[in-house]
Design an enzyme around this catalytic site. Sequence first.
Site, PDB file in Angstrom:
ATOM      1  N   SER A  64       0.835  -1.200   0.000  1.00 55.39           N
ATOM      2  CA  SER A  64       0.000   0.000   0.000  1.00 55.39           C
ATOM      3  C   SER A  64       0.871   1.252   0.000  1.00 55.39           C
ATOM      4  CB  SER A  64      -0.922  -0.003   1.212  1.00 55.39           C
ATOM      5  OG  SER A  64      -1.617   1.223   1.324  1.00 55.39           O
ATOM      6  N   GLY A  65       1.968   1.224   0.751  1.00 60.00           N
ATOM      7  CA  GLY A  65       2.890   2.354   0.750  1.00 60.00           C
ATOM      8  C   GLY A  65       3.516   2.576  -0.608  1.00 60.00           C
ATOM      9  N   TRP A 100       2.219   1.721  -3.450  1.00 58.19           N
ATOM     10  CA  TRP A 100       1.165   2.194  -4.337  1.00 58.19           C
ATOM     11  C   TRP A 100       0.990   3.708  -4.238  1.00 58.19           C
ATOM     12  CZ3 TRP A 100      -3.548   4.615  -3.169  1.00 58.19           C
ATOM     13  CH2 TRP A 100      -4.434   4.731  -4.234  1.00 58.19           C
ATOM     14  N   HIS A 101       1.162   4.253  -3.031  1.00 56.41           N
ATOM     15  CA  HIS A 101       0.998   5.697  -2.851  1.00 56.41           C
ATOM     16  C   HIS A 101       2.102   6.485  -3.541  1.00 56.41           C
ATOM     17  CE1 HIS A 101      -1.957   4.657   0.281  1.00 56.41           C
ATOM     18  NE2 HIS A 101      -2.389   5.892   0.131  1.00 56.41           N
ATOM     19  N   GLY A 102       3.273   5.901  -3.713  1.00 52.73           N
ATOM     20  CA  GLY A 102       4.362   6.608  -4.372  1.00 52.73           C
ATOM     21  C   GLY A 102       5.626   5.771  -4.373  1.00 52.73           C
TER      22      GLY A 102
END
Length: 307
Positions: free
Chosen positions: A249-250, A252-254
Amino acid sequence: MENFNLFAQLLEFDFAIPLPHILLPLAISFFTFQQIAFLVDCYKKVDIRDLQEESQELDFLDYCLFVCFFPQLIAGPIVHHKEMMPQFHTLFCKAVHCKLWENLAKGLFIFSIGFFKKVFIADSFAKWANAGFKVVENGGALNIFESWATTFSYTFQLYFDFSGYCDMAIGLGLFFGIMLPLNFNSPYKSLNISEFWRRWHITLGRFLKDYLYIPLGGNRNLKYQDSKFYEALNKLLTLRNLFLVAFLSGIWHGAGWGFIIWGVLHGSAMCVHRIYGLILERFQLQKKSFCGVKSIKSFVGFLPLIS
Protein backbone atom coordinates in the site's frame (compact mmCIF):
# COMPACT_ATOMS: atom_id res chain seq x y z
CA MET A 1 15.36 4.10 -11.71
CA GLU A 2 16.16 7.20 -9.70
CA ASN A 3 16.64 4.97 -6.67
CA PHE A 4 19.05 2.70 -8.58
CA ASN A 5 21.03 5.76 -9.66
CA LEU A 6 21.10 7.00 -6.07
CA PHE A 7 22.47 3.65 -4.84
CA ALA A 8 25.05 3.66 -7.62
CA GLN A 9 26.15 7.14 -6.61
CA LEU A 10 26.40 6.19 -2.93
CA LEU A 11 28.43 3.06 -3.77
CA GLU A 12 30.58 5.07 -6.20
CA PHE A 13 29.67 2.95 -9.21
CA ASP A 14 30.52 4.56 -12.50
CA PHE A 15 27.19 4.16 -14.27
CA ALA A 16 23.75 5.67 -14.31
CA ILE A 17 20.53 4.51 -15.93
CA PRO A 18 19.12 7.17 -18.26
CA LEU A 19 15.69 8.25 -17.07
CA PRO A 20 12.97 7.96 -19.72
CA HIS A 21 10.45 10.78 -19.82
CA ILE A 22 7.16 8.87 -19.81
CA LEU A 23 3.85 10.68 -19.69
CA LEU A 24 1.52 8.50 -17.63
CA PRO A 25 -2.27 8.87 -17.80
CA LEU A 26 -3.93 10.79 -15.01
CA ALA A 27 -5.25 8.60 -12.16
CA ILE A 28 -3.69 5.46 -13.67
CA SER A 29 -3.46 3.75 -10.26
CA PHE A 30 -7.19 4.07 -9.62
CA PHE A 31 -8.61 2.76 -12.87
CA THR A 32 -5.90 0.09 -13.01
CA PHE A 33 -7.17 -1.35 -9.71
CA GLN A 34 -10.75 -1.20 -10.94
CA GLN A 35 -9.89 -3.14 -14.07
CA ILE A 36 -7.80 -5.66 -12.12
CA ALA A 37 -10.87 -6.39 -9.98
CA PHE A 38 -13.02 -6.65 -13.10
CA LEU A 39 -10.65 -9.07 -14.87
CA VAL A 40 -10.08 -11.23 -11.78
CA ASP A 41 -13.81 -11.54 -11.11
CA CYS A 42 -14.51 -12.37 -14.75
CA TYR A 43 -11.79 -15.02 -14.70
CA LYS A 44 -13.13 -16.53 -11.48
CA LYS A 45 -16.75 -15.86 -12.50
CA VAL A 46 -17.36 -14.00 -9.26
CA ASP A 47 -19.83 -11.09 -9.06
CA ILE A 48 -20.32 -10.96 -12.83
CA ARG A 49 -24.10 -11.34 -12.85
CA ASP A 50 -24.39 -7.54 -12.63
CA LEU A 51 -22.22 -7.22 -15.75
CA GLN A 52 -24.54 -9.20 -17.97
CA GLU A 53 -27.71 -8.35 -19.81
CA GLU A 54 -30.53 -10.79 -20.34
CA SER A 55 -28.71 -11.93 -23.47
CA GLN A 56 -25.79 -12.95 -21.25
CA GLU A 57 -23.50 -10.59 -23.12
CA LEU A 58 -21.34 -7.94 -21.53
CA ASP A 59 -22.34 -4.37 -22.38
CA PHE A 60 -19.14 -2.72 -23.62
CA LEU A 61 -20.56 0.80 -23.20
CA ASP A 62 -21.31 0.15 -19.54
CA TYR A 63 -17.77 -1.12 -19.12
CA CYS A 64 -16.34 2.02 -20.74
CA LEU A 65 -18.51 4.20 -18.49
CA PHE A 66 -17.39 2.19 -15.46
CA VAL A 67 -13.73 2.83 -16.30
CA CYS A 68 -14.10 6.49 -17.31
CA PHE A 69 -16.70 7.75 -14.83
CA PHE A 70 -14.90 11.00 -14.00
CA PRO A 71 -16.22 12.03 -10.51
CA GLN A 72 -14.14 9.32 -8.82
CA LEU A 73 -11.40 8.96 -11.39
CA ILE A 74 -8.83 11.38 -9.95
CA ALA A 75 -8.81 10.71 -6.19
CA GLY A 76 -11.15 7.77 -5.65
CA PRO A 77 -13.08 6.04 -4.33
CA ILE A 78 -11.89 2.85 -6.03
CA VAL A 79 -15.26 1.58 -7.18
CA HIS A 80 -16.20 -2.04 -7.81
CA HIS A 81 -18.15 -3.14 -10.86
CA LYS A 82 -20.84 -4.88 -8.78
CA GLU A 83 -21.83 -1.56 -7.19
CA MET A 84 -21.63 0.52 -10.39
CA MET A 85 -23.03 -1.60 -13.25
CA PRO A 86 -26.51 -2.02 -11.74
CA GLN A 87 -26.77 1.74 -11.29
CA PHE A 88 -25.86 2.33 -14.94
CA HIS A 89 -28.65 -0.04 -15.98
CA THR A 90 -31.25 1.95 -14.02
CA LEU A 91 -30.21 5.47 -15.04
CA PHE A 92 -33.16 5.90 -17.39
CA CYS A 93 -35.83 4.39 -15.15
CA LYS A 94 -38.75 6.55 -14.06
CA ALA A 95 -37.88 5.99 -10.40
CA VAL A 96 -34.50 7.62 -10.95
CA HIS A 97 -36.06 10.55 -12.85
CA CYS A 98 -38.42 11.17 -9.94
CA LYS A 99 -35.43 11.63 -7.65
CA LEU A 100 -33.54 13.88 -10.07
CA TRP A 101 -33.96 17.12 -8.12
CA GLU A 102 -33.49 15.34 -4.81
CA ASN A 103 -30.19 13.89 -6.00
CA LEU A 104 -29.09 17.27 -7.36
CA ALA A 105 -29.85 18.96 -4.05
CA LYS A 106 -28.06 16.28 -2.02
CA GLY A 107 -25.13 16.27 -4.45
CA LEU A 108 -24.75 20.06 -4.30
CA PHE A 109 -24.86 20.00 -0.50
CA ILE A 110 -22.23 17.24 -0.16
CA PHE A 111 -20.05 18.76 -2.90
CA SER A 112 -20.15 22.16 -1.16
CA ILE A 113 -19.01 20.61 2.12
CA GLY A 114 -16.11 18.88 0.37
CA PHE A 115 -15.21 22.05 -1.52
CA PHE A 116 -15.12 24.01 1.75
CA LYS A 117 -12.89 21.37 3.39
CA LYS A 118 -10.47 21.46 0.47
CA VAL A 119 -10.26 25.18 -0.28
CA PHE A 120 -10.79 26.85 3.07
CA ILE A 121 -9.40 24.29 5.55
CA ALA A 122 -6.87 22.05 3.78
CA ASP A 123 -5.31 24.86 1.74
CA SER A 124 -5.09 27.05 4.85
CA PHE A 125 -3.16 24.36 6.71
CA ALA A 126 -1.02 23.91 3.58
CA LYS A 127 0.29 27.49 3.90
CA TRP A 128 1.62 26.76 7.40
CA ALA A 129 3.06 23.38 6.38
CA ASN A 130 4.75 24.73 3.24
CA ALA A 131 6.24 27.61 5.21
CA GLY A 132 7.91 25.17 7.59
CA PHE A 133 9.12 22.90 4.78
CA LYS A 134 10.54 25.89 2.89
CA VAL A 135 12.63 26.95 5.86
CA VAL A 136 14.19 23.48 6.10
CA GLU A 137 14.74 23.25 2.32
CA ASN A 138 16.65 26.56 2.45
CA GLY A 139 18.96 25.20 5.11
CA GLY A 140 17.25 26.75 8.11
CA ALA A 141 16.19 25.12 11.36
CA LEU A 142 12.85 25.07 13.15
CA ASN A 143 12.44 25.33 16.89
CA ILE A 144 10.28 22.79 18.72
CA PHE A 145 7.09 24.85 18.45
CA GLU A 146 7.57 25.53 14.73
CA SER A 147 8.33 21.85 14.12
CA TRP A 148 5.13 20.70 15.83
CA ALA A 149 3.11 23.42 14.09
CA THR A 150 4.45 22.25 10.72
CA THR A 151 3.81 18.61 11.57
CA PHE A 152 0.20 19.14 12.65
CA SER A 153 -0.47 21.52 9.76
CA TYR A 154 0.66 18.91 7.24
CA THR A 155 -1.32 16.22 9.07
CA PHE A 156 -4.57 18.17 8.94
CA GLN A 157 -3.85 19.33 5.40
CA LEU A 158 -3.79 15.71 4.23
CA TYR A 159 -6.83 14.87 6.35
CA PHE A 160 -9.12 17.61 5.04
CA ASP A 161 -7.70 17.41 1.53
CA PHE A 162 -8.63 13.75 1.13
CA SER A 163 -11.87 14.12 3.09
CA GLY A 164 -12.86 17.02 0.84
CA TYR A 165 -12.07 15.12 -2.35
CA CYS A 166 -14.13 12.15 -1.15
CA ASP A 167 -17.12 14.38 -0.41
CA MET A 168 -16.84 16.16 -3.76
CA ALA A 169 -16.69 12.83 -5.60
CA ILE A 170 -19.89 11.62 -3.90
CA GLY A 171 -21.59 14.94 -4.65
CA LEU A 172 -20.62 14.86 -8.33
CA GLY A 173 -21.80 11.26 -8.58
CA LEU A 174 -25.22 12.24 -7.25
CA PHE A 175 -25.49 14.90 -9.99
CA PHE A 176 -25.65 11.97 -12.42
CA GLY A 177 -27.84 9.76 -10.24
CA ILE A 178 -24.91 7.54 -9.18
CA MET A 179 -24.23 6.79 -5.52
CA LEU A 180 -20.51 6.27 -4.92
CA PRO A 181 -19.32 4.26 -1.90
CA LEU A 182 -18.19 5.91 1.33
CA ASN A 183 -14.41 6.28 1.31
CA PHE A 184 -13.61 8.32 4.41
CA ASN A 185 -15.13 7.96 7.88
CA SER A 186 -13.38 10.16 10.48
CA PRO A 187 -10.23 8.00 10.75
CA TYR A 188 -8.64 10.17 13.46
CA LYS A 189 -11.32 8.93 15.85
CA SER A 190 -9.92 5.40 15.55
CA LEU A 191 -8.66 3.66 18.67
CA ASN A 192 -6.13 1.43 16.91
CA ILE A 193 -4.29 1.09 13.60
CA SER A 194 -6.66 -1.58 12.25
CA GLU A 195 -9.70 0.60 12.82
CA PHE A 196 -7.80 3.50 11.26
CA TRP A 197 -7.44 1.57 7.99
CA ARG A 198 -11.12 0.64 8.10
CA ARG A 199 -11.91 4.36 8.10
CA TRP A 200 -9.20 5.93 5.89
CA HIS A 201 -9.40 5.21 2.13
CA ILE A 202 -11.99 2.52 2.76
CA THR A 203 -12.22 1.37 -0.85
CA LEU A 204 -8.44 0.92 -1.13
CA GLY A 205 -8.50 -1.27 1.97
CA ARG A 206 -11.42 -3.22 0.51
CA PHE A 207 -9.52 -3.83 -2.74
CA LEU A 208 -6.31 -4.89 -0.96
CA LYS A 209 -8.29 -7.20 1.32
CA ASP A 210 -10.23 -8.92 -1.49
CA TYR A 211 -7.49 -9.13 -4.12
CA LEU A 212 -4.27 -9.33 -2.10
CA TYR A 213 -4.77 -10.19 1.57
CA ILE A 214 -7.28 -13.03 1.08
CA PRO A 215 -5.42 -14.58 -1.93
CA LEU A 216 -2.25 -14.58 0.21
CA GLY A 217 -4.15 -16.63 2.77
CA GLY A 218 -5.76 -13.95 4.92
CA ASN A 219 -6.02 -14.99 8.55
CA ARG A 220 -6.83 -18.62 7.79
CA ASN A 221 -4.11 -19.84 5.40
CA LEU A 222 -6.02 -23.03 4.64
CA LYS A 223 -3.20 -24.24 2.40
CA TYR A 224 -1.38 -25.39 5.55
CA GLN A 225 -4.37 -26.62 7.54
CA ASP A 226 -3.15 -30.24 7.47
CA SER A 227 0.11 -29.34 9.21
CA LYS A 228 0.37 -30.31 12.87
CA PHE A 229 1.83 -26.84 13.51
CA TYR A 230 -1.04 -25.14 11.71
CA GLU A 231 -2.10 -22.90 14.58
CA ALA A 232 1.34 -21.35 15.07
CA LEU A 233 2.05 -21.29 11.34
CA ASN A 234 -1.26 -19.60 10.64
CA LYS A 235 -0.48 -16.81 13.09
CA LEU A 236 2.94 -16.20 11.53
CA LEU A 237 1.56 -16.20 8.00
CA THR A 238 -1.23 -13.83 9.03
CA LEU A 239 1.40 -11.39 10.30
CA ARG A 240 3.27 -11.78 7.01
CA ASN A 241 0.11 -11.07 5.03
CA LEU A 242 -0.71 -7.98 7.07
CA PHE A 243 2.79 -6.61 6.63
CA LEU A 244 2.90 -7.26 2.88
CA VAL A 245 -0.45 -5.57 2.30
CA ALA A 246 0.55 -2.45 4.25
CA PHE A 247 4.00 -2.37 2.62
CA LEU A 248 2.58 -2.64 -0.89
CA SER A 249 0.00 0.00 0.00
CA GLY A 250 2.89 2.35 0.75
CA ILE A 251 4.52 1.62 -2.61
CA TRP A 252 1.16 2.19 -4.34
CA HIS A 253 1.00 5.70 -2.85
CA GLY A 254 4.36 6.61 -4.37
CA ALA A 255 7.71 5.22 -5.51
CA GLY A 256 9.80 7.39 -3.19
CA TRP A 257 11.67 6.17 -0.13
CA GLY A 258 9.34 8.14 2.11
CA PHE A 259 6.38 6.03 1.01
CA ILE A 260 8.38 2.81 1.37
CA ILE A 261 9.28 3.74 4.95
CA TRP A 262 5.64 4.74 5.51
CA GLY A 263 4.52 1.29 4.31
CA VAL A 264 7.04 -0.46 6.57
CA LEU A 265 5.92 1.56 9.59
CA HIS A 266 2.24 0.85 8.99
CA GLY A 267 2.95 -2.82 8.30
CA SER A 268 4.91 -3.06 11.54
CA ALA A 269 2.12 -1.29 13.44
CA MET A 270 -0.47 -3.71 12.01
CA CYS A 271 1.66 -6.67 13.12
CA VAL A 272 2.20 -5.24 16.60
CA HIS A 273 -1.53 -4.66 17.00
CA ARG A 274 -2.26 -8.21 15.85
CA ILE A 275 0.31 -9.67 18.25
CA TYR A 276 -1.18 -7.58 21.05
CA GLY A 277 -4.61 -9.03 20.27
CA LEU A 278 -3.19 -12.57 20.24
CA ILE A 279 -1.58 -12.01 23.65
CA LEU A 280 -4.84 -10.80 25.11
CA GLU A 281 -6.62 -13.76 23.55
CA ARG A 282 -3.99 -16.15 24.92
CA PHE A 283 -4.41 -14.90 28.49
CA GLN A 284 -8.14 -14.29 28.09
CA LEU A 285 -7.83 -10.60 28.91
CA GLN A 286 -9.96 -7.71 27.74
CA LYS A 287 -8.43 -5.03 25.58
CA LYS A 288 -9.99 -2.21 27.53
CA SER A 289 -8.01 -3.31 30.61
CA PHE A 290 -4.80 -2.24 28.88
CA CYS A 291 -5.83 0.37 26.31
CA GLY A 292 -7.47 2.85 28.60
CA VAL A 293 -10.31 3.27 26.17
CA LYS A 294 -12.06 5.92 28.22
CA SER A 295 -9.00 8.15 28.31
CA ILE A 296 -8.45 7.72 24.57
CA LYS A 297 -12.07 8.56 23.84
CA SER A 298 -11.82 11.72 25.93
CA PHE A 299 -8.65 12.69 24.02
CA VAL A 300 -10.36 12.35 20.62
CA GLY A 301 -13.63 13.81 21.83
CA PHE A 302 -13.00 17.05 19.96
CA LEU A 303 -12.45 15.33 16.61
CA PRO A 304 -16.15 15.10 15.60
CA LEU A 305 -16.02 18.90 15.30
CA ILE A 306 -13.44 18.73 12.53
CA SER A 307 -14.51 15.62 10.63
